[in-house]
Design an enzyme around this catalytic site. Structure first.
Site, PDB file in Angstrom:
ATOM      1  N   HIS A   1       0.840  -1.198   0.000  1.00  0.00           N
ATOM      2  CA  HIS A   1       0.000   0.000   0.000  1.00  0.00           C
ATOM      3  C   HIS A   1       0.876   1.249   0.000  1.00  0.00           C
ATOM      4  O   HIS A   1       2.075   1.188   0.268  1.00  0.00           O
ATOM      5  CB  HIS A   1      -0.913   0.011   1.232  1.00  0.00           C
ATOM      6  CG  HIS A   1      -1.991  -1.023   1.193  1.00  0.00           C
ATOM      7  ND1 HIS A   1      -3.276  -0.757   0.800  1.00  0.00           N
ATOM      8  CD2 HIS A   1      -1.956  -2.354   1.470  1.00  0.00           C
ATOM      9  CE1 HIS A   1      -3.991  -1.873   0.846  1.00  0.00           C
ATOM     10  NE2 HIS A   1      -3.206  -2.852   1.252  1.00  0.00           N
TER      11      HIS A   1
ATOM     12  N   GLU B   1       3.109  -0.035   4.196  1.00  0.00           N
ATOM     13  CA  GLU B   1       2.786   1.259   3.584  1.00  0.00           C
ATOM     14  C   GLU B   1       4.111   1.856   3.115  1.00  0.00           C
ATOM     15  O   GLU B   1       4.977   2.198   3.921  1.00  0.00           O
ATOM     16  CB  GLU B   1       2.105   2.187   4.594  1.00  0.00           C
ATOM     17  CG  GLU B   1       0.747   1.703   5.094  1.00  0.00           C
ATOM     18  CD  GLU B   1      -0.388   2.063   4.155  1.00  0.00           C
ATOM     19  OE1 GLU B   1      -0.109   2.620   3.070  1.00  0.00           O
ATOM     20  OE2 GLU B   1      -1.549   1.794   4.514  1.00  0.00           O
TER      21      GLU B   1
END
Length: 581
Positions: free
Chosen positions: A482, A544
């Site tokens: 992500h 992330e």
């Protein structure tokens, strides 16, 4: 009234008809089929144009027009994109006397001397050969930064910018190219397409004789009775390979000493041949036969095989011992760090540029201790220099050995109608996660891992389906990718997440390696209540990879350099995790 109305209507139709497009200058003139595993579709006819989407093998698109080596294709009612013509097949092009199913290979030429060929798409993969300027190769596959090629030495990967693409050659298939082969595994799957994710259409057992029709990357197209499909090349032994392995009493008169930490022995003189053993650094063998850059040796008593000549120091007799002070190393890249201690986290004491040469004082693990020009000493990583003299060339520890046969599921976040976050300059998270995932997929596949993508195109996949991909494949690791966002536009850096304690080790390893490779700021590894790791019974982590909401960091995240480094970091992180667990 009605007569006047119809006359008026007829006049309007004639007027509009005059201004409607009459030609087909930009109209569809046929269709193309994507013939490579993954092909970048760009907004214009050139590599500098932004990426629109990534098409996969077998997808068909209508042609709008052609410009040079580029074809504009129709993506939707109001959107078009551009692809290079050598990665697609025109469905409306057939040459007289040529099989419609025949596919072409793109030919390219090296534009620099001593171009390194690696076993996989990344600088961490071992060097398997070199190309000289002007040497021609065939392109088998590509990703964003690397070409997979084949030439006299076998198959390997090179950086795309150092190859100039020439022409497309379409060899015809003749019965003279057919070979006989024998299944060497207990049971193998025959698949519809040359991909591990393709449907299984049959099975063959050990000893079954087959006819080999063609080869594509590491897959063979075979036929047996009425069955025709694709199998992994490593499970098929050809008669040609068998004859190569027959022992020979004569030698070339040369000897070879292994310079790599561990070197695979193969059944034939090609990277495609099956691995049948291994030899270690310092072992010395009589060279029985040589073929291109491969050497045949008796690696065990009565057992013969082929090793890469690039990792042999050849002599006509036993090599004389030389002190390390007779050895030097040459720097391969500008801005190379010379460190105080033999580890990547140590302080930098000097910088060196390509071509600088230093005397070797000692070797510590994978590092050379070198004598600096000011009389002091420092350490340089052995895999980013070339060695001259008696010391063997140090190769970075082979991550492939820890990744081979591991099952890894890569989960590019979002997709389809779910864009994820949108960057300050318009970057869609769903596109960037897929871009990173495909680069990582290429590296892991080249290392021999069994890799699955939860999505390989811009499609919507439910969260339970993503988790199911991990459990159904009994994944050794599940990695969800992500990119982050925050109302605070100054927020930046990478974050790793786990839900269960047994997932923390994977998250730590991925985070640490990727931070080190990209030099992006780090926000740490922490607990995260995300469905894909909370509901996952496998070792799973969510990363992330940076903040798209930060305009400056968004530019970095979009760069080819960051994408390559992020994929390399994730690759190293997985290798390190499996090494320690």
């Amino acid at each position: 009234m009605s007569k006047k109305f119809f006359l008026l209507l007829f006049s309007i139709i004639l007027i509009f008809g005059t201004f409607l497009p009459q030609g087909k200058g930009i109209a569809s003139s046929g269709t193309i089929t994507i013939s490579s595993e993954m092909v970048n579709v760009r907004s214009g006819p050139g590599l500098s144009y932004p990426l629109v989407l990534t098409a996969k093998r077998g997808e068909k698109y209508s042609i709008v027009k052609e410009t040079g080596d580029w074809i504009e294709i129709k993506l939707s009612l109001d959107q078009t994109g551009w692809v290079v013509n050598w990665l697609v097949t025109k469905d409306n092009e057939t040459n007289p006397g040529q099989a419609a199913a025949s596919t072409g290979k793109n030919i390219a030429k090296a534009n620099t001397d001593q171009l390194r060929i690696r076993s996989g798409p990344g600088a961490d993969f071992p060097i398997v050969g070199f190309l000289n300027e002007g040497q021609e190769v065939s392109i088998l596959d590509q990703n964003e930064n690397w070409y997979k090629i084949t030439s006299a030495f076998g198959e390997g990967w090179v950086i795309r910018e150092f190859l100039d693409v020439l022409t497309v050659k379409s060899p015809s298939i003749s019965s003279n190219n057919l070979k006989a082969g024998t299944v060497t595994a207990d049971t193998i799957n025959v698949r519809e397409e040359p991909s591990a994710s393709s449907s299984v259409i049959g099975k063959l057992t050990n000893g079954t004789n087959v006819t080999i029709i063609s080869k594509q990357n590491s897959w063979l197209q075979i036929s047996f009775s009425s069955l025709k499909g694709w199998v992994k090349a490593e499970f098929i032994e050809t008669k040609a390979e068998t004859s190569k392995d027959s022992p020979k009493n004569s030698t070339t008169g040369n000897y070879g000493t292994v310079t790599a930490e561990s070197l695979s022995v193969r059944s034939g003189s090609s990277l495609n041949a099956a691995i049948i053993g291994s030899v270690l650094k310092g072992q010395r063998f009589a060279i029985l036969e040589e073929n291109n850059n491969w050497a045949k040796v008796e690696y065990e008593s009565g057992s013969f095989g082929w090793v890469s000549g690039w990792y042999l120091e050849k002599t006509a007799q036993a090599p004389a011992k030389r002190s390390t002070k007779e050895s030097t190393v040459t720097i391969l890249h500008n801005g190379t760090n010379i460190r105080k201690q033999a580890k990547a986290q140590s302080n930098v004491v000097a910088l060196a540029n390509e071509g600088d040469t230093f005397t070797v004082k000692s070797i510590v693990n994978d590092w050379y201790e070198i004598e600096l020009k000011n009389g002091g000493s420092g350490y340089v990583a052995g895999w980013i220099v070339s060695s001259n003299g008696s010391n063997a060339q140090i190769q970075k520890s082979g991550a492939e050995s820890y990744l081979k046969n591991k099952t890894i599921v890569i989960d590019p976040g979002h997709g389809g109608g779910d864009n994820g976050t949108t960057g300050a300059n318009g970057t869609l998270e769903k596109e960037l996660t897929l871009r990173t995932a495909k680069l990582l997929y290429s590296k892991l596949s080249a290392a021999g891992a069994n890799v699955y993508l939860t999505r390989s195109s811009d499609s919507f996949i439910t969260l339970p389906s993503r988790v199911y991909a991990a459990t159904a494949n009994d994944a050794d690791a599940f990695v969800s990718l992500h990119y982050d966002s925050s109302l605070d536009r100054s927020a930046r850096g990478m974050t790793g997440y786990y839900y269960y304690n047994y997932q923390k080790g994977l998250a730590d390893s991925l985070y640490t390696s990727t931070i080190a490779q990209t030099n992006l700021g780090g926000r740490g590894v922490r607990f995260g209540d995300f469905h894909v790791i909370r509901e996952n019974s496998q070792k799973a982590a969510l990363i992330e990879l940076g903040y798209l909401s930060n305009p400056q960091e968004e530019l970095t995240l979009n760069s080819g350099a960051f994408q390559e480094n992020a994929a390399s970091g994730l690759y190293d992180g997985l290798a390190r995790y499996f090494k320690n667990n």
